[in-house]
Design a protein around this motif. Structure first.
Motif, PDB file in Angstrom:
ATOM      1  N   GLY A 164       0.806   3.496 -15.340  1.00  0.00           N
ATOM      2  CA  GLY A 164       2.113   2.887 -15.576  1.00  0.00           C
ATOM      3  C   GLY A 164       2.116   1.406 -15.241  1.00  0.00           C
ATOM      4  N   VAL A 165       1.467   1.053 -14.135  1.00  0.00           N
ATOM      5  CA  VAL A 165       1.360  -0.361 -13.741  1.00  0.00           C
ATOM      6  C   VAL A 165       0.543  -1.130 -14.781  1.00  0.00           C
ATOM      7  CG1 VAL A 165       0.436  -1.961 -12.009  1.00  0.00           C
ATOM      8  CG2 VAL A 165       1.740   0.060 -11.287  1.00  0.00           C
ATOM      9  N   ALA A 173      -1.607  11.842  -9.266  1.00  0.00           N
ATOM     10  CA  ALA A 173      -0.343  11.099  -9.150  1.00  0.00           C
ATOM     11  C   ALA A 173      -0.622   9.613  -8.975  1.00  0.00           C
ATOM     12  CB  ALA A 173       0.487  11.636  -7.986  1.00  0.00           C
ATOM     13  N   ALA A 174      -1.638   9.280  -8.188  1.00  0.00           N
ATOM     14  CA  ALA A 174      -2.003   7.877  -7.982  1.00  0.00           C
ATOM     15  C   ALA A 174      -2.455   7.236  -9.293  1.00  0.00           C
ATOM     16  CB  ALA A 174      -3.097   7.767  -6.918  1.00  0.00           C
ATOM     17  N   ILE A 175      -3.278   7.944 -10.039  1.00  0.00           N
ATOM     18  CA  ILE A 175      -3.777   7.400 -11.310  1.00  0.00           C
ATOM     19  C   ILE A 175      -2.642   7.281 -12.321  1.00  0.00           C
ATOM     20  CG2 ILE A 175      -5.336   7.810 -13.255  1.00  0.00           C
ATOM     21  CD1 ILE A 175      -6.618   6.723 -10.587  1.00  0.00           C
ATOM     22  N   TRP A 192      -8.825   7.228  -3.321  1.00  0.00           N
ATOM     23  CA  TRP A 192      -8.365   8.597  -3.500  1.00  0.00           C
ATOM     24  C   TRP A 192      -6.908   8.590  -3.917  1.00  0.00           C
ATOM     25  CZ3 TRP A 192      -6.761  12.557   0.651  1.00  0.00           C
ATOM     26  CH2 TRP A 192      -6.571  13.807   0.068  1.00  0.00           C
ATOM     27  N   ARG A 193      -5.975   8.869  -3.033  1.00  0.00           N
ATOM     28  CA  ARG A 193      -4.562   8.867  -3.418  1.00  0.00           C
ATOM     29  C   ARG A 193      -3.788   7.705  -2.804  1.00  0.00           C
ATOM     30  NH1 ARG A 193      -1.429  13.288   0.040  1.00  0.00           N
ATOM     31  NH2 ARG A 193      -2.506  12.982   1.999  1.00  0.00           N
ATOM     32  N   THR A 194      -4.522   6.753  -2.235  1.00  0.00           N
ATOM     33  CA  THR A 194      -3.919   5.556  -1.644  1.00  0.00           C
ATOM     34  C   THR A 194      -4.174   4.363  -2.558  1.00  0.00           C
ATOM     35  OG1 THR A 194      -4.232   6.429   0.583  1.00  0.00           O
ATOM     36  CG2 THR A 194      -3.857   4.059   0.382  1.00  0.00           C
ATOM     37  N   LEU A 195      -3.102   3.670  -2.914  1.00  0.00           N
ATOM     38  CA  LEU A 195      -3.184   2.503  -3.788  1.00  0.00           C
ATOM     39  C   LEU A 195      -2.725   1.267  -3.027  1.00  0.00           C
ATOM     40  CD1 LEU A 195      -1.404   4.007  -6.927  1.00  0.00           C
ATOM     41  CD2 LEU A 195      -3.864   3.955  -6.455  1.00  0.00           C
ATOM     42  N   THR A 196      -3.438   0.169  -3.215  1.00  0.00           N
ATOM     43  CA  THR A 196      -3.002  -1.119  -2.687  1.00  0.00           C
ATOM     44  C   THR A 196      -2.891  -2.086  -3.857  1.00  0.00           C
ATOM     45  OG1 THR A 196      -4.053  -0.727  -0.550  1.00  0.00           O
ATOM     46  CG2 THR A 196      -3.506  -3.014  -1.092  1.00  0.00           C
ATOM     47  N   PHE A 197      -1.696  -2.655  -3.989  1.00  0.00           N
ATOM     48  CA  PHE A 197      -1.416  -3.633  -5.039  1.00  0.00           C
ATOM     49  C   PHE A 197      -1.324  -5.010  -4.403  1.00  0.00           C
ATOM     50  CE2 PHE A 197       0.522   0.363  -6.330  1.00  0.00           C
ATOM     51  CZ  PHE A 197      -0.003   0.532  -7.594  1.00  0.00           C
ATOM     52  N   THR A 198      -1.962  -5.987  -5.022  1.00  0.00           N
ATOM     53  CA  THR A 198      -1.879  -7.372  -4.574  1.00  0.00           C
ATOM     54  C   THR A 198      -1.467  -8.227  -5.762  1.00  0.00           C
ATOM     55  OG1 THR A 198      -3.608  -6.975  -2.938  1.00  0.00           O
ATOM     56  CG2 THR A 198      -3.108  -9.276  -3.465  1.00  0.00           C
ATOM     57  N   LEU A 199      -0.408  -8.996  -5.553  1.00  0.00           N
ATOM     58  CA  LEU A 199       0.146  -9.844  -6.609  1.00  0.00           C
ATOM     59  C   LEU A 199       0.084 -11.307  -6.210  1.00  0.00           C
ATOM     60  CD1 LEU A 199       3.394  -7.799  -7.287  1.00  0.00           C
ATOM     61  CD2 LEU A 199       1.312  -7.786  -8.653  1.00  0.00           C
ATOM     62  N   SER A 200      -0.313 -12.140  -7.136  1.00  0.00           N
ATOM     63  CA  SER A 200      -0.308 -13.591  -6.974  1.00  0.00           C
ATOM     64  C   SER A 200      -0.467 -14.204  -8.355  1.00  0.00           C
ATOM     65  CB  SER A 200      -1.461 -14.041  -6.068  1.00  0.00           C
ATOM     66  OG  SER A 200      -1.401 -15.430  -5.845  1.00  0.00           O
ATOM     67  N   THR A 201       0.176 -15.326  -8.561  1.00  0.00           N
ATOM     68  CA  THR A 201       0.006 -16.037  -9.826  1.00  0.00           C
ATOM     69  C   THR A 201      -1.069 -17.093  -9.599  1.00  0.00           C
ATOM     70  OG1 THR A 201       2.335 -15.653 -10.337  1.00  0.00           O
ATOM     71  CG2 THR A 201       1.191 -17.315 -11.658  1.00  0.00           C
ATOM     72  N   HIS A 202      -2.297 -16.718  -9.878  1.00  0.00           N
ATOM     73  CA  HIS A 202      -3.437 -17.592  -9.580  1.00  0.00           C
ATOM     74  C   HIS A 202      -3.343 -18.936 -10.296  1.00  0.00           C
ATOM     75  CE1 HIS A 202      -5.231 -14.295  -7.428  1.00  0.00           C
ATOM     76  NE2 HIS A 202      -5.070 -13.522  -8.493  1.00  0.00           N
ATOM     77  N   SER A 203      -2.852 -18.927 -11.524  1.00  0.00           N
ATOM     78  CA  SER A 203      -2.764 -20.178 -12.283  1.00  0.00           C
ATOM     79  C   SER A 203      -1.771 -21.157 -11.666  1.00  0.00           C
ATOM     80  CB  SER A 203      -2.377 -19.899 -13.739  1.00  0.00           C
ATOM     81  OG  SER A 203      -1.106 -19.270 -13.801  1.00  0.00           O
ATOM     82  N   ALA A 204      -0.802 -20.644 -10.890  1.00  0.00           N
ATOM     83  CA  ALA A 204       0.187 -21.508 -10.231  1.00  0.00           C
ATOM     84  C   ALA A 204      -0.189 -21.784  -8.785  1.00  0.00           C
ATOM     85  CB  ALA A 204       1.570 -20.861 -10.287  1.00  0.00           C
ATOM     86  N   THR A 247       0.857  -1.176   0.000  1.00  0.00           N
ATOM     87  CA  THR A 247       0.000   0.000   0.000  1.00  0.00           C
ATOM     88  C   THR A 247       0.893   1.226   0.000  1.00  0.00           C
ATOM     89  OG1 THR A 247      -1.765  -1.147   1.185  1.00  0.00           O
ATOM     90  CG2 THR A 247      -1.794   1.256   1.265  1.00  0.00           C
ATOM     91  N   VAL A 248       0.533   2.189  -0.829  1.00  0.00           N
ATOM     92  CA  VAL A 248       1.313   3.420  -0.951  1.00  0.00           C
ATOM     93  C   VAL A 248       0.362   4.600  -1.052  1.00  0.00           C
ATOM     94  CG1 VAL A 248       1.517   3.244  -3.467  1.00  0.00           C
ATOM     95  CG2 VAL A 248       3.207   4.538  -2.176  1.00  0.00           C
ATOM     96  N   GLU A 249       0.759   5.718  -0.439  1.00  0.00           N
ATOM     97  CA  GLU A 249      -0.015   6.954  -0.549  1.00  0.00           C
ATOM     98  C   GLU A 249       0.771   7.934  -1.401  1.00  0.00           C
ATOM     99  OE1 GLU A 249      -1.501  10.425   2.401  1.00  0.00           O
ATOM    100  OE2 GLU A 249      -2.047   8.374   2.970  1.00  0.00           O
ATOM    101  N   LEU A 250       0.143   8.432  -2.447  1.00  0.00           N
ATOM    102  CA  LEU A 250       0.768   9.372  -3.359  1.00  0.00           C
ATOM    103  C   LEU A 250       0.364  10.795  -2.990  1.00  0.00           C
ATOM    104  CD1 LEU A 250       2.515   8.085  -5.662  1.00  0.00           C
ATOM    105  CD2 LEU A 250       0.736   6.552  -4.883  1.00  0.00           C
TER     106      LEU A 250
END
Length: 93
Positions: free
Chosen positions: A43-44, A36-38, A61-73, A28-31
Motif C-alpha cells: 500500500g505504501v 500484514a506487514a507486506i 519479519w512483521r516489524t516495519l520502519t519507515f524513514t521519510l526525507s526529501t533528499h533533493s531539498a 516503526t510499527v509491528e504488524l
C-alpha cells in the motif's frame, strides 16, 4: 525546489507516531503477521508512486520502519508530512 519545513511546521503537523531524527521522520510499527506487514508495504509503495515520493522501508519479519526525507531539498518538506499521514492511514487499516 520544495520548501523545507521549520521545526514549528513539523510540530504543528502532529505526527504523534513519528520521530524527527536529524533531517528525517521515522516510524516503526509491528504488524500482526509478515503478510500484514507486506500488505502495508504494498500500500505504501502504491501511495509513494502516486506521490512520486519514496520512503526508505526496513522490513524485519512483521516489524516495519519507515524513514521519510526529501533528499533533493535537504530535509523535511510537506511531501514527507503528506506521505507520513498516508502511511498512518494504511497502518490503521
Amino acid at each position: 525546489m520544495t520548501e523545507l519545513l521549520t521545526d514549528r511546521d513539523i510540530e504543528d503537523a502532529r505526527l504523534t507516531d513519528w520521530t524527527v531524527a536529524g533531517k528525517s521522520l521515522t516510524r516503526t510499527v509491528e504488524l500482526a503477521s509478515f503478510r500484514a506487514a507486506i500488505a502495508v508495504v504494498n500500500g505504501v509503495a502504491d501511495a509513494a508512486e502516486a506521490a512520486d515520493h519514496h520512503p526508505d522501508i526496513d522490513i524485519r519479519w512483521r516489524t516495519l520502519t519507515f524513514t521519510l526525507s526529501t533528499h533533493s531539498a535537504g530535509g523535511l518538506t510537506q511531501k514527507d508530512v503528506d506521505l507520513a499521514r498516508r502511511i498512518d492511514a494504511l497502518i490503521a487499516n
